[in-house]
Design a protein around this motif. Structure first.
Motif, short mmCIF file in Angstrom:
data_model
loop_
_atom_site.label_atom_id
_atom_site.label_comp_id
_atom_site.label_asym_id
_atom_site.label_seq_id
_atom_site.Cartn_x
_atom_site.Cartn_y
_atom_site.Cartn_z
N TYR A 1 43.50 51.46 51.37
CA TYR A 1 43.34 49.73 51.79
C TYR A 1 42.38 49.26 51.05
CZ TYR A 1 47.32 51.68 54.78
OH TYR A 1 48.18 52.19 54.95
N GLU A 2 40.93 49.93 51.53
CA GLU A 2 40.22 48.26 51.29
C GLU A 2 40.40 48.52 49.62
OE1 GLU A 2 38.60 51.53 54.44
OE2 GLU A 2 40.29 51.76 52.33
N GLN A 3 40.91 49.16 48.95
CA GLN A 3 40.35 48.91 47.15
C GLN A 3 41.50 48.33 47.12
OE1 GLN A 3 38.72 50.68 44.23
NE2 GLN A 3 39.88 48.18 43.42
N PHE A 4 42.52 48.64 47.44
CA PHE A 4 43.95 47.35 46.99
C PHE A 4 43.76 46.37 48.03
CE2 PHE A 4 47.53 51.06 48.49
CZ PHE A 4 48.17 51.06 47.03
N ALA A 5 42.81 45.43 48.86
CA ALA A 5 42.23 44.33 49.34
C ALA A 5 41.57 44.60 48.36
CB ALA A 5 41.49 44.55 50.48
N ASP A 6 40.35 45.02 47.93
CA ASP A 6 39.82 44.47 47.17
C ASP A 6 40.68 44.25 45.32
OD1 ASP A 6 37.90 44.58 48.68
OD2 ASP A 6 36.88 46.50 47.14
N ASP A 7 41.83 45.12 45.09
CA ASP A 7 42.78 44.21 44.36
C ASP A 7 43.44 42.83 44.48
OD1 ASP A 7 41.88 46.05 42.93
OD2 ASP A 7 43.72 48.07 43.68
N ALA A 8 43.43 42.88 45.32
CA ALA A 8 44.44 41.59 46.08
C ALA A 8 43.52 40.04 45.58
CB ALA A 8 44.90 41.90 47.28
N ALA A 9 42.27 40.33 46.10
CA ALA A 9 41.04 39.34 46.18
C ALA A 9 40.82 39.12 44.59
CB ALA A 9 40.25 40.00 46.97
N ALA A 10 40.96 40.08 43.67
CA ALA A 10 40.76 39.62 42.21
C ALA A 10 41.95 38.95 41.83
CB ALA A 10 40.49 41.21 41.45
N LEU A 11 43.06 39.54 42.08
CA LEU A 11 44.53 38.92 41.25
C LEU A 11 44.21 37.82 41.78
CD1 LEU A 11 47.08 38.91 40.97
CD2 LEU A 11 48.18 39.37 42.75
N LEU A 12 43.78 37.24 43.10
CA LEU A 12 44.08 35.72 43.87
C LEU A 12 42.63 35.22 42.59
CD1 LEU A 12 44.31 36.25 47.47
CD2 LEU A 12 45.95 35.50 45.93
N ARG A 13 41.37 35.92 42.97
CA ARG A 13 41.05 34.66 41.32
C ARG A 13 41.12 34.68 40.77
NH1 ARG A 13 36.86 38.02 45.90
NH2 ARG A 13 36.42 36.56 47.67
N GLY A 14 41.56 35.99 39.94
CA GLY A 14 41.93 35.73 38.87
C GLY A 14 42.90 34.12 38.52
N LEU A 15 44.24 34.53 39.64
CA LEU A 15 44.80 33.30 39.16
C LEU A 15 43.95 31.76 39.57
CD1 LEU A 15 47.58 35.28 41.07
CD2 LEU A 15 47.45 34.54 38.89
N GLY A 16 43.49 31.69 39.91
CA GLY A 16 41.92 31.12 41.21
C GLY A 16 42.17 30.18 41.60
N VAL A 17 42.29 30.74 42.29
CA VAL A 17 43.27 30.80 44.34
C VAL A 17 42.19 30.70 44.76
CG1 VAL A 17 45.03 31.46 46.31
CG2 VAL A 17 45.61 31.21 43.76
N ASP A 18 41.64 30.25 45.69
CA ASP A 18 40.25 29.78 46.29
C ASP A 18 40.16 30.37 47.86
OD1 ASP A 18 38.39 28.67 43.97
OD2 ASP A 18 39.13 27.42 45.06
N ARG A 19 41.62 30.11 48.24
CA ARG A 19 42.76 30.33 49.33
C ARG A 19 43.60 30.88 49.97
NH1 ARG A 19 39.00 30.02 53.64
NH2 ARG A 19 39.70 30.26 56.16
#
Length: 284
Positions: free
Chosen positions: A83-101
């Motif tokens: 779950y921790e890795q999935f969360a880090d992946d989701a965070a990296a996806l959002l940041r990669g899309l330029g999403v701050d929040r």
């Protein structure tokens, strides 16, 4: 009689290199105007599994949907699932899309990921919706663990889950190995302690069915830890401020049945995301 609404086409879709993954995602609407809603599907589910949810929300907000490791169009990787890795992946996806929040809605396994995202990357999470998920292993009925650990890969033979996996990785042995990893993840589950749960800053909504695999007592405990309960409202009979957390329990609704309850849940979730509360009616 009218049939179901036609499936929406994403504004953009594709793979993004994320933490050693080639992560598939879809975006409905335009990013950058307001916080999008990130949808995180459950175990074995993919973006297509959330089509009705996308259709329910996309008219009012931008929606992002992602396939986690090995699911849908995202190939597996030589690492364990967590779950921790999935969360880090989701965070990296959002940041990669330029999403701050982003607001985050996760179902089942995706709900566990959403909790970890709020714990590990609080700056990214606006509001949090946890549907049919737990923050501790004992939140599930024991029968759930028995069913997961007793599952065989043949149960998925010929299903869209297997078909999608074999399209990007045409190796039945690799599919069987990934299924075993999913079984281990869901059998071991996760353990988020009470202090970290209380430390989640996002306004939150907890959703379960009364016939869910999640014990109702656990859902109430999660609601409390996330700031739910309002003694002032209890004393006066009326809400004086927007609640810190909300709890929804749908009657005669199972774990899988929740996914079909968009007509009931989308308006309730939208009201939560918009900080709307029911007006107080006159009684006397």
């Amino acid at each position: 009689m009218t049939g179901p609404a036609p499936a929406l086409s994403p504004s953009s879709a594709g793979h993004l290199p994320v933490n050693g993954l080639d992560l598939y995602h879809e975006v409905y609407g335009e990013l950058g105007t307001s916080p999008p809603l990130l949808l995180l599907p459950g175990a074995f589910m993919a973006t297509g599994s959330m089509a009705a949810w996308v259709a329910g929300f996309a008219a009012d907000r931008t929606v992002v949907v992602a396939d986690m490791q090995g699911q849908g169009r995202t190939p597996d990787a030589p690492r364990a699932l967590s779950y921790e890795q999935f969360a880090d992946d989701a965070a990296a996806l959002l940041r990669g899309l330029g999403v701050d929040r982003a607001d985050v809605l996760g179902y089942s396994q995706g709900g566990g990921v959403a909790l970890q995202l709020a714990v590990r990357h609080p700056d990214l999470v606006g509001k949090l919706v946890v549907m049919a998920a737990t923050f501790r292993r004992d939140g599930w009925y024991p029968a759930v663990h028995s069913a997961v650990t007793g599952m065989d890969v043949t149960v998925l033979s010929g299903t869209p889950v297997e078909t999608a996996f074999l399209e990007h990785t045409p190796d039945p042995a690799a599919f069987a190995a990934w299924v075993e990893k999913v079984k281990v993840l869901n059998a071991e589950d996760q353990q988020i302690d009470d202090a970290r749960m209380r430390g989640i800053t996002a306004r939150s909504m907890v959703i379960v069915g009364d016939a869910d695999g999640v014990r109702p007592e656990h859902a109430v405990e999660m609601f409390r830890l996330l700031g739910g309960g309002d003694e002032r409202a209890a004393a006066t009979g009326t809400l004086q401020e927007v609640p810190r957390a909300r709890l929804v329990v749908l009657p005669a609704t199972s774990h899988i049945g929740l996914v079909g309850e968009t007509a009931t849940l989308v308006p309730a979730i939208s009201a939560f995301l918009d900080d709307a509360v029911a007006p107080t009616p006159p009684l006397f």
